[in-house]
Write a protein that holds these residues in place. Structure first.
Motif, mmCIF file in Angstrom:
data_model
loop_
_atom_site.group_PDB
_atom_site.id
_atom_site.type_symbol
_atom_site.label_atom_id
_atom_site.label_comp_id
_atom_site.label_asym_id
_atom_site.label_seq_id
_atom_site.Cartn_x
_atom_site.Cartn_y
_atom_site.Cartn_z
ATOM 1 N N ASP A 13 7.615 -6.130 -4.518
ATOM 2 C CA ASP A 13 6.304 -5.692 -4.960
ATOM 3 C C ASP A 13 6.278 -4.170 -4.923
ATOM 4 O O ASP A 13 6.799 -3.552 -3.990
ATOM 5 C CB ASP A 13 5.204 -6.237 -4.042
ATOM 6 C CG ASP A 13 5.046 -7.740 -4.188
ATOM 7 O OD1 ASP A 13 5.327 -8.256 -5.294
ATOM 8 O OD2 ASP A 13 4.652 -8.398 -3.209
ATOM 9 N N PRO A 14 5.686 -3.572 -5.932
ATOM 10 C CA PRO A 14 5.634 -2.105 -5.916
ATOM 11 C C PRO A 14 4.730 -1.611 -4.794
ATOM 12 O O PRO A 14 3.825 -2.309 -4.352
ATOM 13 C CB PRO A 14 5.046 -1.766 -7.284
ATOM 14 C CG PRO A 14 4.301 -2.984 -7.685
ATOM 15 C CD PRO A 14 5.019 -4.161 -7.065
ATOM 16 N N VAL A 15 5.014 -0.422 -4.357
ATOM 17 C CA VAL A 15 4.164 0.195 -3.353
ATOM 18 C C VAL A 15 2.828 0.461 -4.019
ATOM 19 O O VAL A 15 2.767 1.006 -5.109
ATOM 20 C CB VAL A 15 4.774 1.515 -2.844
ATOM 21 C CG1 VAL A 15 3.831 2.222 -1.902
ATOM 22 C CG2 VAL A 15 6.104 1.253 -2.194
ATOM 23 N N GLU A 16 1.790 0.039 -3.373
ATOM 24 C CA GLU A 16 0.476 0.223 -3.967
ATOM 25 C C GLU A 16 0.000 1.643 -3.727
ATOM 26 O O GLU A 16 -0.243 2.051 -2.603
ATOM 27 C CB GLU A 16 -0.513 -0.777 -3.378
ATOM 28 C CG GLU A 16 -0.252 -2.173 -3.851
ATOM 29 C CD GLU A 16 -1.388 -3.105 -3.474
ATOM 30 O OE1 GLU A 16 -2.533 -2.638 -3.368
ATOM 31 O OE2 GLU A 16 -1.104 -4.278 -3.294
ATOM 32 N N LEU A 17 -0.060 2.367 -4.808
ATOM 33 C CA LEU A 17 -0.601 3.716 -4.745
ATOM 34 C C LEU A 17 -1.828 3.745 -5.612
ATOM 35 O O LEU A 17 -1.827 3.169 -6.678
ATOM 36 C CB LEU A 17 0.421 4.735 -5.239
ATOM 37 C CG LEU A 17 1.650 4.912 -4.347
ATOM 38 C CD1 LEU A 17 2.622 5.859 -4.992
ATOM 39 C CD2 LEU A 17 1.259 5.399 -2.974
ATOM 40 N N PRO A 18 -2.846 4.363 -5.263
ATOM 41 C CA PRO A 18 -3.014 5.125 -4.038
ATOM 42 C C PRO A 18 -3.274 4.235 -2.830
ATOM 43 O O PRO A 18 -3.796 3.155 -2.963
ATOM 44 C CB PRO A 18 -4.235 5.989 -4.340
ATOM 45 C CG PRO A 18 -4.990 5.220 -5.356
ATOM 46 C CD PRO A 18 -3.972 4.459 -6.150
ATOM 47 N N VAL A 121 -6.391 13.782 -4.692
ATOM 48 C CA VAL A 121 -5.615 12.573 -4.417
ATOM 49 C C VAL A 121 -6.519 11.355 -4.492
ATOM 50 O O VAL A 121 -7.533 11.288 -3.810
ATOM 51 C CB VAL A 121 -4.948 12.672 -3.029
ATOM 52 C CG1 VAL A 121 -4.338 11.336 -2.620
ATOM 53 C CG2 VAL A 121 -3.905 13.750 -3.010
ATOM 54 N N PRO A 122 -6.153 10.381 -5.324
ATOM 55 C CA PRO A 122 -6.987 9.178 -5.391
ATOM 56 C C PRO A 122 -6.789 8.317 -4.143
ATOM 57 O O PRO A 122 -5.733 8.332 -3.535
ATOM 58 C CB PRO A 122 -6.468 8.457 -6.639
ATOM 59 C CG PRO A 122 -5.075 8.939 -6.811
ATOM 60 C CD PRO A 122 -5.029 10.325 -6.237
#
Length: 126
Positions: A13-18, A121-122
């Motif tokens: 799973d992708p890193v959840e940003l923000p 930064v969000p």
């Protein structure tokens, strides 16, 4: 025609940003840079520098504690706290020494960059 079995694939799973903590992380980095600048600019840590570091740390903690609100003025609450911390950062050397030296200007610059970064930064609100 025979087909070779394919190797099992692992899906990450992708890193959840923000992140929920993105703004607080930026504020903490700004505080850490304030400590670093204070340590590197001269061989003496003055009362104004100690108070400036304290303001940076309190600002970072305050940004962390302010909740992420999705709408209204609350959407900008973390940035407002960061800007207030920057104003205090600028006021400390003026109040203690009556002037701002080079290290004081560097701390103010870092605090301002930190405040702008917190605003940019969000942050995920959930």
């Amino acid at each position: 025609m025979t087909t070779e079995p394919s190797a099992p694939t692992t899906k990450f799973d992708p890193v959840e940003l923000p992140s929920r903590y993105a703004k607080a992380i930026v504020a903490i980095i700004a505080a850490a840079l304030s400590v670093l600048v204070t340590a590197l600019t001269d061989d003496v840590v003055t009362l104004a520098e100690v108070l400036g570091i304290a303001v940076a740390v309190v600002t970072a903690v305050s940004v962390y504690l302010v909740p992420n609100l999705p709408t209204g003025i609350g959407h900008y609450a973390k940035a407002i706290v960061a800007v207030a911390g920057t104003a205090l950062q600028a006021a400390v050397p003026l109040a203690v020494e009556g002037t701002i030296d080079v290290s004081g200007w560097l701390l103010i610059l870092l605090a301002a960059l930190g405040a702008v970064s917190v605003g940019i930064v969000p942050n995920r609100s959930e």
